[in-house]
Design a protein around this motif. Structure first.
Motif, PDB file in Angstrom:
ATOM      1  N   ASP A   1       0.819  -1.216   0.000  1.00  0.00           N
ATOM      2  CA  ASP A   1       0.000   0.000   0.000  1.00  0.00           C
ATOM      3  C   ASP A   1       0.851   1.265   0.000  1.00  0.00           C
TER       4      ASP A   1
ATOM      5  N   ILE B   1       1.800   1.952  -3.437  1.00  0.00           N
ATOM      6  CA  ILE B   1       0.637   2.443  -4.192  1.00  0.00           C
ATOM      7  C   ILE B   1       0.435   3.927  -3.903  1.00  0.00           C
ATOM      8  N   ASP B   2       0.526   4.311  -2.626  1.00  0.00           N
ATOM      9  CA  ASP B   2       0.356   5.722  -2.269  1.00  0.00           C
ATOM     10  C   ASP B   2       1.384   6.602  -2.984  1.00  0.00           C
TER      11      ASP B   2
ATOM     12  N   ALA C   1      -4.846   0.832  -9.501  1.00  0.00           N
ATOM     13  CA  ALA C   1      -4.517   0.077  -8.292  1.00  0.00           C
ATOM     14  C   ALA C   1      -5.731  -0.024  -7.381  1.00  0.00           C
TER      15      ALA C   1
ATOM     16  N   ARG D   1      -6.002  -0.625  -3.138  1.00  0.00           N
ATOM     17  CA  ARG D   1      -5.280  -0.821  -1.883  1.00  0.00           C
ATOM     18  C   ARG D   1      -5.738  -2.139  -1.253  1.00  0.00           C
ATOM     19  N   SER D   2      -5.008  -2.563  -0.274  1.00  0.00           N
ATOM     20  CA  SER D   2      -5.255  -3.868   0.359  1.00  0.00           C
ATOM     21  C   SER D   2      -6.687  -4.026   0.875  1.00  0.00           C
TER      22      SER D   2
ATOM     23  N   GLN E   1      -9.416  -3.313  -0.425  1.00  0.00           N
ATOM     24  CA  GLN E   1     -10.365  -3.684  -1.472  1.00  0.00           C
ATOM     25  C   GLN E   1     -10.202  -5.139  -1.916  1.00  0.00           C
TER      26      GLN E   1
ATOM     27  N   ASP F   1      -0.770  -6.486   1.111  1.00  0.00           N
ATOM     28  CA  ASP F   1      -0.544  -5.747  -0.123  1.00  0.00           C
ATOM     29  C   ASP F   1      -1.855  -5.401  -0.828  1.00  0.00           C
ATOM     30  N   GLY F   2      -1.753  -4.442  -1.717  1.00  0.00           N
ATOM     31  CA  GLY F   2      -2.792  -4.139  -2.678  1.00  0.00           C
ATOM     32  C   GLY F   2      -2.355  -4.719  -4.008  1.00  0.00           C
TER      33      GLY F   2
END
Length: 176
Positions: free
Chosen positions: A12, A15-16, A106, A108-109, A111, A172-173
């Protein structure tokens, strides 16, 4: 638009960072260091291309079929089921946009459990129904579809579900 589908487990925090730096996702997925300027890259920035969560037969010509299989029909999804509609409804989905070309997105985790449940719910029977309806809507032949023709789709979603489960366990995402 991307020509083939691939998804990758990504922390994550990465991803950010990718959300805040549109376009870096391409370097990330190739294992290259971007010109970071004043930004600090995480120590665990990949030095090589990350491993895909599975092999897919998805391309720009059939992405809506995979959406139908995942969601049970053509209706647009509002949550994690909007995974594939990022390709054909780039402004109507629940994903994070990672570039300016509507090619990389993406989740995030948080979802991923919803996406995992949808992926695990894909069966030969549900795939046959979705595939048949998809063909009918397109005016294409569907009388030769059977369980045998649908099994490869089920196998793809099962492999994807295994990758999602592993990503969830790590917190993780995903990026696709």
């Amino acid at each position: 638009m991307a020509m083939g589908f691939a998804a990758f487990a990504v922390p994550d925090a990465h991803i950010d960072l990718l959300v805040s730096r549109p376009g870096w996702v391409h370097d990330y997925l190739e294992g290259n260091r971007p010109d970071a300027g004043d930004a600090t890259l995480p120590a665990d920035w990949p030095a090589q291309a990350p491993q895909s969560l599975g092999g897919w037969g998805i391309n720009h010509r059939n992405v809506d079929l995979y959406h139908w299989i995942l969601n049970g029909g053509p209706a647009l999804a509002t949550g994690a089921g909007s995974l594939f509609q990022t390709w054909y409804e780039p402004d109507r989905h629940a994903a994070l946009k990672l570039d300016r070309h509507n090619e990389r997105f993406a989740f995030r985790s948080g979802q991923l459990p919803e996406l995992l449940a949808l992926s695990e719910a894909v069966t030969v029977d549900s795939t046959l129904a979705a595939f048949t309806d998809w063909c009918k809507q397109r005016g294409e032949r569907h009388d030769d579809l059977d369980h045998y023709a649908c099994q490869p789709f089920v196998d793809e979603f099962a492999q994807f579900a295994r990758g999602l489960r592993a990503a969830i366990e790590r917190g993780d995402g995903i990026v696709w």
